[in-house]
Scaffold this motif. Structure first.
Motif, PDB file in Angstrom:
ATOM      1  N   GLY B  10       9.853  13.864  -7.335  1.00  0.00           N
ATOM      2  CA  GLY B  10       9.018  14.978  -6.921  1.00  0.00           C
ATOM      3  C   GLY B  10       8.327  14.743  -5.593  1.00  0.00           C
ATOM      4  O   GLY B  10       8.533  13.719  -4.921  1.00  0.00           O
ATOM      5  N   ILE B  11       7.481  15.681  -5.274  1.00  0.00           N
ATOM      6  CA  ILE B  11       6.780  15.652  -3.992  1.00  0.00           C
ATOM      7  C   ILE B  11       5.856  14.433  -3.883  1.00  0.00           C
ATOM      8  O   ILE B  11       5.204  14.041  -4.850  1.00  0.00           O
ATOM      9  N   GLN B  14       2.928  13.981   2.558  1.00  0.00           N
ATOM     10  CA  GLN B  14       3.631  13.988   3.851  1.00  0.00           C
ATOM     11  C   GLN B  14       3.322  12.730   4.655  1.00  0.00           C
ATOM     12  O   GLN B  14       4.199  12.171   5.315  1.00  0.00           O
ATOM     13  N   PHE B  17       5.509   9.893   3.625  1.00  0.00           N
ATOM     14  CA  PHE B  17       6.858   9.965   4.202  1.00  0.00           C
ATOM     15  C   PHE B  17       6.858   9.411   5.633  1.00  0.00           C
ATOM     16  O   PHE B  17       7.758   8.677   6.028  1.00  0.00           O
ATOM     17  N   LYS B  18       5.843   9.788   6.397  1.00  0.00           N
ATOM     18  CA  LYS B  18       5.783   9.329   7.795  1.00  0.00           C
ATOM     19  C   LYS B  18       5.635   7.823   7.884  1.00  0.00           C
ATOM     20  O   LYS B  18       6.322   7.156   8.661  1.00  0.00           O
ATOM     21  N   ALA B  21       8.923   6.113   6.696  1.00  0.00           N
ATOM     22  CA  ALA B  21       9.990   6.208   7.710  1.00  0.00           C
ATOM     23  C   ALA B  21       9.742   5.207   8.836  1.00  0.00           C
ATOM     24  O   ALA B  21      10.664   4.524   9.303  1.00  0.00           O
ATOM     25  N   VAL B  24      10.705   1.714   7.834  1.00  0.00           N
ATOM     26  CA  VAL B  24      12.158   1.473   7.775  1.00  0.00           C
ATOM     27  C   VAL B  24      12.662   1.069   9.167  1.00  0.00           C
ATOM     28  O   VAL B  24      13.611   0.304   9.303  1.00  0.00           O
ATOM     29  N   PRO B 195       8.664   6.821  -5.236  1.00  0.00           N
ATOM     30  CA  PRO B 195      10.039   7.323  -5.288  1.00  0.00           C
ATOM     31  C   PRO B 195      10.745   6.802  -6.532  1.00  0.00           C
ATOM     32  O   PRO B 195      10.225   5.928  -7.235  1.00  0.00           O
ATOM     33  N   PHE B 237      11.368  -1.467  -1.262  1.00  0.00           N
ATOM     34  CA  PHE B 237      11.023  -0.195  -0.621  1.00  0.00           C
ATOM     35  C   PHE B 237      10.273   0.720  -1.587  1.00  0.00           C
ATOM     36  O   PHE B 237       9.255   1.323  -1.229  1.00  0.00           O
TER      37      PHE B 237
END
Lengths: 355, 355
Positions: B10-11, B14, B17-18, B21, B24, B195, B237
């Protein structure tokens, strides 16, 4: 610029990192992060299907085998394999070529009897045992294709009268393998294939369902096959990154091409170790790994200064496992040969300074 | 802008996510990707330690409990819990409040006897069974705190004479919980916490080691505690992203604050469902979930057009589970109330057009 010789989780291709980072922000233009999409969405199902197809293509997996992406690492397979393959009161044969092999056979003992056909433990696993007989009455014969800690590797796989089960965690997709020779191959992804958090399993369907055991769903290969690796929510991101890495491998010409590159990386590095009076290799020459190159210094007092010297040049992850000491240069698929040359240069310069 | 009402994965926030990323590409300025660093590196150990510390802080975990990050999802816990807690020939008690509860009790049967104290299966799990007695001779009592598929949720946790084992996969960290009331809490991360690919386990140490069973290493809570969630390579991760999500939750004021937000999101949405003549809620009023709001249409023929209408407004993941039909709006921690208002507006506009 870092040169990552770490043993695992290890280096992956730079372009994979870029694609993975982009997908965390916006997956394929969906406006959603890869991390927030359903594993049942067509978008993710395509990722999983592609990952499975790439494994089959790159490894020429024959008919009659299933490809799974599971969780729990090779350590979970240590128990899952005997749970599925070893009948109550039955016997499994193991080759003890290192700590991981020895952990694998320890787990098998929870499910039945274990016969260790040979062990190189007495020499701290510096070689692969070779003269042994595989008992024909064993349920399977378990081997470890590459021993990360000691830098040894099976150069040929044994012919086995019983299903061959192989932990390929640290050299999968680094060299050509005839899958038809194996009953079960498993590998934690985090060396050659992807990030930590996913485990590849390639299993011959007709060896399953014969042990007479009742097996809980998540530990049961047949249930996982039936669910297409989605009996429950799979580790979506780790599968996605594995798919990207396999795609990269294909673009490089596949396993045959990368094996040639890997052989060349190993050749030049061992050549320098053998030539350079400061260093010596750890593993028996005929068993030298083309993935993990373990070496020590003739003068152990120079080891720390050499690590420091390397660190200054951006060479990281070189420290050997505590049970072996010295250095371990892991030269996985994604490590470019230019990084190996940087290491070789450092070895030469350091030798020059310490004549 | 998408409004992600998906049930899981699910959500997530934001900003998570930034940050994920960015890591990574380059993890904390190491010059290496988070995906290629050793789990034994100080950098990753700090991530894991911080994740554990955040769980303890946010959930006020008392002394005498261990916090683990494992692999395999709640489905693996369905077997791991009885494997560790249920003695040979012993009995475990289960509350059957949905398909996941029913899968959990099915796995327990591999390890011992199961007493189902109550079930709402006959009504397709639209309510939480309430009148039951927990047998005092059971090894533990297992409950599912929130039933994603049916949109029901335990509003109060039962007082239990035996250790309470709870699958909190779909509402962990969404509301305050008194951890001391539980023997074992587990949760797949992919709804409120992180996640897919990592599972949180909070276990009371003194309930372990009593079953007399021999348990393979990876399935053994004591081995995992001893290894500090690193008996083998952890899903680095997924743990990192969970840590970021927990940090975000802390910055939002913690569980107490998010519970208030979640209650408000649920309140306005149920209010609209109850008010709007086109829609009706599925779950018994007193058991309504504040995480998964399940509803159908009085006129089932309008369901497809409504989904399409929502899709055009960027509202995604709204389709109900096939066993219930209709719609399921998952309003997890990271879903902003503004997205709920967008959904409510769509419901009103659609009703207006279909008067």
């Amino acid at each position: 610029m870092k040169h990552n010789f770490g043993a695992g989780p290890g280096i992956l291709p730079q372009e994979v990192f870029k694609q993975a980072a982009a997908a965390v922000l916006d997956f394929n233009g969906t406006g959603l992060s890869l991390l927030e999409i359903s594993h049942r969405s067509p978008e993710f199902e395509e990722v999983l299907n592609e990952a499975v197809a790439l494994v089959k293509e790159l490894f020429s997996v024959p008919e009659g085998y299933s490809v799974l992406f599971l969780q729990g690492g090779a350590s979970t397979q240590f128990a899952m394999a005997p749970n599925n393959l070893l009948p109550e009161g039955g016997k499994a044969a193991y080759l003890d070529s290192g700590v991981w092999a020895s952990k694998a056979l320890k787990e098998a003992k929870f499910f039945g009897n274990v016969e260790v056909v040979a062990s190189s433990k007495e020499s701290n696993y510096t070689y692969i045992p070779k003269d042994y007989t595989i008992p024909a009455d064993a349920a399977y014969f378990h081997i470890t294709s590459n021993n990360t800690i000691y830098g040894t590797q099976l150069q040929q796989f044994p012919k086995s009268p019983v299903p061959l089960v192989c932990d390929m965690s640290s050299d999968i997709f680094s060299r050509e393998v005839n899958v038809a020779d194996f009953g079960l191959i498993y590998a934690g992804a985090q060396k050659n294939m992807g990030p930590a958090g996913v485990t590849l399993v390639i299993v011959k369907d007709d060896i399953l369902g014969k042990s007479g055991r009742k097996i809980p769903a998540m530990y049961n290969y047949e249930v996982q096959i039936e669910g297409g690796s989605m009996y429950n929510t799979p580790p979506c991101f780790a599968i996605y990154v594995s798919m990207l890495t396999l795609k990269w491998l294909k673009s490089k010409g596949g396993v045959q091409a990368i094996e040639k590159d890997n052989n060349e990386k190993a050749r030049v590095l061992y050549e320098e170790i053998d030539r350079n009076p400061l260093f010596k290799a750890v593993a028996a020459t005929e068993d030298r790994s083309r993935m993990n190159v373990c070496f020590v210094m003739e003068n152990a007092e120079l080891e720390k200064p050499f690590l420091k010297y390397c660190d200054e040049k951006g060479i990281v992850g070189l420290k050997g496992h505590r049970s072996v000491g010295g250095f371990r240069a892991s030269i996985y698929n994604a490590l470019p040969i230019t990084s190996v040359y940087v290491l070789i240069d450092a070895m030469r310069e350091f030798a020059e300074k310490n004549k």
